[in-house]
Design an enzyme around this catalytic site. Structure first.
Site, PDB file in Angstrom:
ATOM      1  N   GLU A  11       0.821  -1.319  -0.024  1.00 41.05           N
ATOM      2  CA  GLU A  11      -0.172  -0.045   0.022  1.00 41.05           C
ATOM      3  C   GLU A  11       0.984   1.188   0.006  1.00 41.05           C
ATOM      4  OE1 GLU A  11      -3.042   0.141   3.057  1.00 41.05           O
ATOM      5  OE2 GLU A  11      -2.744   2.334   3.145  1.00 41.05           O
ATOM      6  N   GLU A  29      -2.070  11.652   3.347  1.00 40.18           N
ATOM      7  CA  GLU A  29      -3.005  11.077   4.510  1.00 40.18           C
ATOM      8  C   GLU A  29      -2.671  12.248   5.402  1.00 40.18           C
ATOM      9  OE1 GLU A  29      -1.935   7.200   5.561  1.00 40.18           O
ATOM     10  OE2 GLU A  29      -3.933   7.011   6.454  1.00 40.18           O
TER      11      GLU A  29
HETATM   12  C1  LIG Z   1     -10.110   5.141   3.724  1.00 40.17           C
HETATM   13  O1  LIG Z   1      -8.979   5.700   4.048  1.00 40.17           O
HETATM   14  C2  LIG Z   1      -8.442   5.376   5.340  1.00 40.17           C
HETATM   15  C3  LIG Z   1      -7.062   6.246   5.673  1.00 40.17           C
HETATM   16  O2  LIG Z   1      -6.163   5.723   4.588  1.00 40.17           O
HETATM   17  C4  LIG Z   1      -7.855   4.236   5.409  1.00 40.17           C
HETATM   18  O3  LIG Z   1      -7.249   3.513   6.540  1.00 40.17           O
HETATM   19  C5  LIG Z   1      -9.399   3.092   5.201  1.00 40.17           C
HETATM   20  O4  LIG Z   1      -8.958   1.853   5.366  1.00 40.17           O
HETATM   21  C6  LIG Z   1      -9.763   3.351   3.981  1.00 40.17           C
HETATM   22  N1  LIG Z   1     -11.181   2.857   3.887  1.00 40.17           N
HETATM   23  C7  LIG Z   1     -11.400   1.732   3.084  1.00 40.17           C
HETATM   24  C8  LIG Z   1     -12.939   1.334   3.172  1.00 40.17           C
HETATM   25  O5  LIG Z   1     -10.734   1.628   2.116  1.00 40.17           O
END
Ligand SMILES: *[C@@H]1O[C@H](CO)[C@@H](O)[C@H](O)[C@H]1NC(C)=O
Ligand SMILES: *[C@@H]1O[C@H](CO)[C@@H](O)[C@H](O)[C@H]1NC(C)=O
Ligand SMILES: *[C@@H]1O[C@H](CO)[C@@H](O)[C@H](O)[C@H]1NC(C)=O
Ligand SMILES: *[C@@H]1O[C@H](CO)[C@@H](O)[C@H](O)[C@H]1NC(C)=O
Length: 374
Positions: free
Chosen positions: A190, A195
């Site tokens: 990832e 962020e």
């Molecule tokens: C949305 O963004 C946050 C921040 O990066 C992440 O941790 C989270 O898992 C994300 N949600 C999804 C459903 O991907």
């Protein structure tokens, strides 16, 4: 005994007398000098010291050389492959729905839902992605958006031209990349390009998350502050190997200047990210011929020295979401203590809709470039 003195004031003696007087026992020229069994303490000490000096003389430079190892980010020939902009911006994305792994108080809406409540909206110049700033939602989760590019990428140069970033207590926005196939995370890694949490006034964070074997305790060339060196997902509650940019790289300060550009270069040599505020955007980016070798020191540098980039990262989609509360933004030590936010995160998100007026992305464009032999 009468003694004759020689020219230098040393008395003439027989060799035996001389040796006895000065305690010299010509061992160095006798074969036993090389036999450690016959060595005394002093000779042992000398031998050990000598060995130590030799080992140090070899090992220290080797260590220094190891610490100085650094990949070659040679110049690449980039050309444009994808542009995300204009009124059709959202056609290139799928909408994520439902809840999320990081326990956010989110209600990710469908494409139809997002269009109906105007949570996503594109004009010829900007794409808007927002959190619903009205209605009390209780604990059901506030309507918000997560979009995922249909296109997948391995390697590339990604330029995010951003006009406004979401911020405010309870928000956890991100622009990131990962493989979203079921049960694959974090095998293909990832890459978090932008962020932040809550007011986001401490600067944007740039992070990698991986399986075991990706370490950043190596020589790096970056202006950002390293927060953690191990990218392995299970260390520090999945904190990843995070780097934080300057305070102006996110939040109200960024929005006051009408945004900026975030760039991420992903190649065999490493992953580098840059933040440029509006008045510092390199002309080669503006002219559509980006040249990272001209950009100077990166904000965050993740070299391949102790992280095989190609085995840890592949098949990524570009993902944009605005999470609410959750494991990071909503944790009381972060939400209340670090950021001084009111109430409990969940209560605030559920009952203070107007607080989310400023929780929106305005994206001018996303451009993706690729290069041969990257
Ligand atoms: C949305 O963004 C946050 C921040 O990066 C992440 O941790 C989270 O898992 C994300 N949600 C999804 C459903 O991907
Ligand atoms: C939500 O996402 C899943 C998986 O992508 C999909 O199968 C489902 O149809 C979506 N639900 C709605 C209401 O769009
Ligand atoms: C939707 O949002 C955009 C951007 O904020 C705004 O310009 C537009 O007027 C909104 N449309 C409706 C129907 O509210
Ligand atoms: C890390 O990834 C593994 C799968 O490789 C998963 O089982 C584990 O729950 C993850 N841990 C965290 C803290 O994300």
């Amino acid at each position: 005994m009468s003694v004759d003195f020689g020219p230098a004031g040393i008395p003439f003696m027989t060799e035996k007398e001389y040796n006895e007087t000065f305690e010299i026992h010509k061992k160095s020229s006798s074969p036993s000098a090389w036999n450690p069994r016959s060595w005394g303490r002093k000779r042992w000490a000398g031998a050990l010291l000598g060995a130590g000096i030799i080992v140090t003389a070899i090992v220290v430079p080797l260590k220094v050389a190891r610490m100085n190892r650094y990949p070659s980010y040679s110049k690449l020939e980039y050309s444009l492959v994808d542009t995300y902009s204009g009124e059709s911006f959202f056609d290139s994305f799928e909408y994520g729905n439902g809840t999320e792994a990081t326990h956010g108080l989110t209600n990710y809406v469908t494409k139809e839902g997002a269009e109906w409540s105007n949570l996503t909206y594109a004009t010829s110049s900007q794409a808007i992605i927002r959190v619903l700033p009205k209605d009390s939602t209780g604990t059901a989760g506030r309507p918000t958006v997560k979009i995922l590019s249909r296109q997948r990428y391995t390697h590339g140069l990604f330029i995010f031209d951003i006009g406004h970033v979401p911020h405010g207590c309870g928000t956890w926005p991100a622009i990131w990349m990962s493989d979203t196939d079921p049960d694959i995370w974090p095998k293909h890694g990832e890459i978090d390009i932008i962020e932040a949490v809550n007011q986001g006034n401490k600067g944007a964070q740039f992070t990698l998350h991986t399986t075991d074997g990706c370490e950043m305790g190596v020589k790096r060339k970056q202006t950002g502050k390293t927060l953690s060196n191990n990218c392995l997902n299970s260390t520090n509650y999945n904190m990843g190997c995070a780097v934080r940019g300057a305070p102006g790289s996110y939040g109200e300060r960024l929005n006051d200047k009408k945004g900026g550009v975030y760039a991420m270069e992903w190649r065999t040599a490493g992953i580098r990210m840059w933040f440029f505020s509006k008045n510092e955007i390199p002309p080669d980016i503006e002219s559509g011929k980006p040249e990272p070798s001209e950009w100077g020191t990166a904000t965050a540098d993740f070299p391949s020295t102790k992280c095989d980039i190609n085995s840890h990262f592949k098949n990524h989609r570009v993902i944009i979401n605005i999470s609410l509360c959750g494991d990071w933004a909503g944790a009381p030590p972060v939400y209340r203590e670090e950021y001084g936010c009111p109430m409990e995160c969940a209560e605030y998100v559920g009952s203070v809709p107007e607080a989310f007026e400023d929780a929106y992305w305005a994206i001018n464009s996303i451009r993706v470039y690729t290069a041969p032999n990257s």
